[in-house]
Design an enzyme around this catalytic site. Structure first.
Site, PDB file in Angstrom:
ATOM      1  N   THR A   1      12.265 -13.501 -14.028  1.00  0.00           N
ATOM      2  CA  THR A   1      13.362 -12.556 -14.173  1.00  0.00           C
ATOM      3  C   THR A   1      14.657 -13.325 -14.363  1.00  0.00           C
ATOM      4  O   THR A   1      14.885 -14.337 -13.694  1.00  0.00           O
ATOM      5  CB  THR A   1      13.456 -11.624 -12.939  1.00  0.00           C
ATOM      6  OG1 THR A   1      14.550 -10.724 -13.109  1.00  0.00           O
ATOM      7  CG2 THR A   1      13.648 -12.391 -11.651  1.00  0.00           C
TER       8      THR A   1
ATOM      9  N   HIS B   1       4.230 -16.416   1.520  1.00  0.00           N
ATOM     10  CA  HIS B   1       3.895 -17.540   2.416  1.00  0.00           C
ATOM     11  C   HIS B   1       2.493 -17.417   3.006  1.00  0.00           C
ATOM     12  O   HIS B   1       1.981 -18.363   3.629  1.00  0.00           O
ATOM     13  CB  HIS B   1       4.921 -17.607   3.551  1.00  0.00           C
ATOM     14  CG  HIS B   1       5.155 -18.983   4.079  1.00  0.00           C
ATOM     15  ND1 HIS B   1       4.294 -20.034   3.857  1.00  0.00           N
ATOM     16  CD2 HIS B   1       6.157 -19.491   4.833  1.00  0.00           C
ATOM     17  CE1 HIS B   1       4.746 -21.113   4.449  1.00  0.00           C
ATOM     18  NE2 HIS B   1       5.880 -20.825   5.052  1.00  0.00           N
TER      19      HIS B   1
END
Length: 424
Positions: free
Chosen positions: A343, A395
């Site tokens: 993006t 994560h």
């Protein structure tokens, strides 16, 4: 026997739509292939066409209603009513209907919706803007595909139609009066403090739901770095004319970052994966989503097998996506899937931001504005075109060390684009 008009299959994982606008009225003649109704889904808007000729006998679901795949929208009677009457004999009412007195007809005419089928084609957002600004859609020149009226066209027309009136000169007595020490609080005219409730589109609702879901389910973190764009911008400047002549498209920075991201994903494959239950699905293909700002919200069309495309192929794909997002002609197939997303908030002036994951992906690369900044190079302070990079990652399967090294790898490729060209 009446034929049913039903909600068609809407694509992968899309089961519901909203009736945005009826393009035909009850009693109106229908030909095979005529667009009947415009549906708004969480990803695209689409038209439902007639499978048979006849008359639109009854509309079963009204504008604004939510409908599911397979539900009935309307009924078409074959070869009766207005379809059987000559054009010269047709009136505003169906040909088979008994004429009503004027007082019965007037309310129906007054209730005709703005932007009906005989007006210009327009997007739902444009029609909402026209209602809000009290703009006549028939007087608006459309800039979208096939003359389609977009929201920006309505807003431009509203601005041109309502120039600011010059303030009336103050009376002589008022000009000579001394200013009060403490001016009185302004009087609030009745009805001047208004609020408006605007129903969110299916796409905006889906964006809202997905963003909240991404933050709720993923252990999302973001790591940052910065990249010196000197070499890349110099290479573009030297090669842009030759590239455009050969390929018919200009070369931007996006293709370099797609190439750099693919090379880095090959080195750190868990950023090109997704979580399914207790398993990681590692993808050995690189379908890169490119976030594009569209009229009704952000969309992410996907460049399939980006590792197999040349710089020119990537540039052509990005230019095509941007044009079709602007004209609202992207398809569900364009938006399906994707293994990693890029993006670029820099095109809107963003200096630094934290991109949100695009589920079920576990990585998204954010690009930002290129800005001249002083940097220290070999003990000397010099001014260089710099860009901040941001990598958000899940994560749960991507460790911080992998994320940092991935971003460093992207930085190395961008700062040495010649090495990137050799790699690809």
């Amino acid at each position: 026997m009446a034929a049913q008009v039903v909600v068609p299959q809407l694509g992968e994982s899309v089961v519901e739509a909203r009736v945005a606008r009826w393009l035909k009225k009850e009693g109106e003649a229908i030909a095979v292939g005529d667009p009947l109704v415009e549906l708004e889904t969480e990803k695209i808007d689409l038209e439902v066409n007639a499978d048979q000729a006849g008359v639109l006998a009854k509309i079963l679901r009204q504008e604004g209603e939510d409908v599911k795949v397979g539900e009935q929208l309307a009924l078409i009677e074959a070869g009766t009513g207005a379809a059987a009457a000559p054009a010269s004999a047709q009136s505003d009412a169906p040909a088979h209907a008994t004429p009503a007195p004027p007082e019965a007809i007037t309310p129906a005419v007054a209730a005709a919706p703005a932007g009906a089928a005989d007006g210009p084609r327009s997007t739902p957002a444009a029609r909402k803007a026209a209602e809000m600004h009290q703009v006549d859609m028939a007087q608006v020149q459309g800039s979208g595909n096939a003359g389609r009226v977009m929201r920006r066209d309505v807003e431009a027309a509203a601005t041109q139609a309502a120039p600011a009136s010059p303030a009336a000169p103050a009376p002589a007595a008022a000009r000579s009066a001394p200013a009060p020490v403490a001016p009185p609080r302004p009087a609030i005219a009745p009805g001047s403090r208004t609020e408006e409730r605007v129903r969110m589109s299916k796409r905006r609702l889906t964006i809202a739901r997905n963003l909240v879901e991404a933050q709720r389910t993923a252990a999302m973190l973001t790591t940052f770095n910065e990249v010196d764009m000197t070499e890349l911008m110099g290479l573009r400047e030297r090669r842009k004319e030759q590239f455009a002549k050969r390929h018919g498209v200009g070369i931007g920075i996006a293709s370099f970052f797609v190439k750099a991201a693919v090379a880095a994903l090959k080195a750190f494959p868990r950023l090109n994966a997704e979580i399914q239950g207790e398993e990681m699905v590692l993808k050995h293909y690189y379908d890169v989503g490119i976030a594009v700002g569209a009229e009704q919200g952000l969309v992410v069309p996907v460049i399939r097998s980006a590792e197999q495309l040349s710089f020119a192929g990537i540039e052509l794909a990005i230019r095509d996506f941007a044009a079709r997002a602007k004209s609202n002609t992207l398809t569900l197939e364009d938006l399906k899937g994707g293994s990693f997303t890029i993006t670029n908030g820099g095109v809107f002036g963003s200096l630094l931001s934290t991109p949100i994951l695009n589920p079920p992906q576990v990585g998204i690369l954010g690009l930002h504005k290129i800005e001249d900044r002083p940097v220290a190079i070999k003990g000397q302070v010099v001014v260089r075109p710099m860009m901040y990079l941001a990598l958000s990652y899940d994560h749960r399967i991507v460790d911080g060390l992998e994320a940092v090294q991935f971003l460093v790898k992207v930085k190395e490729y961008i700062e040495d684009p010649g090495h990137l060209l050799l790699e690809s």
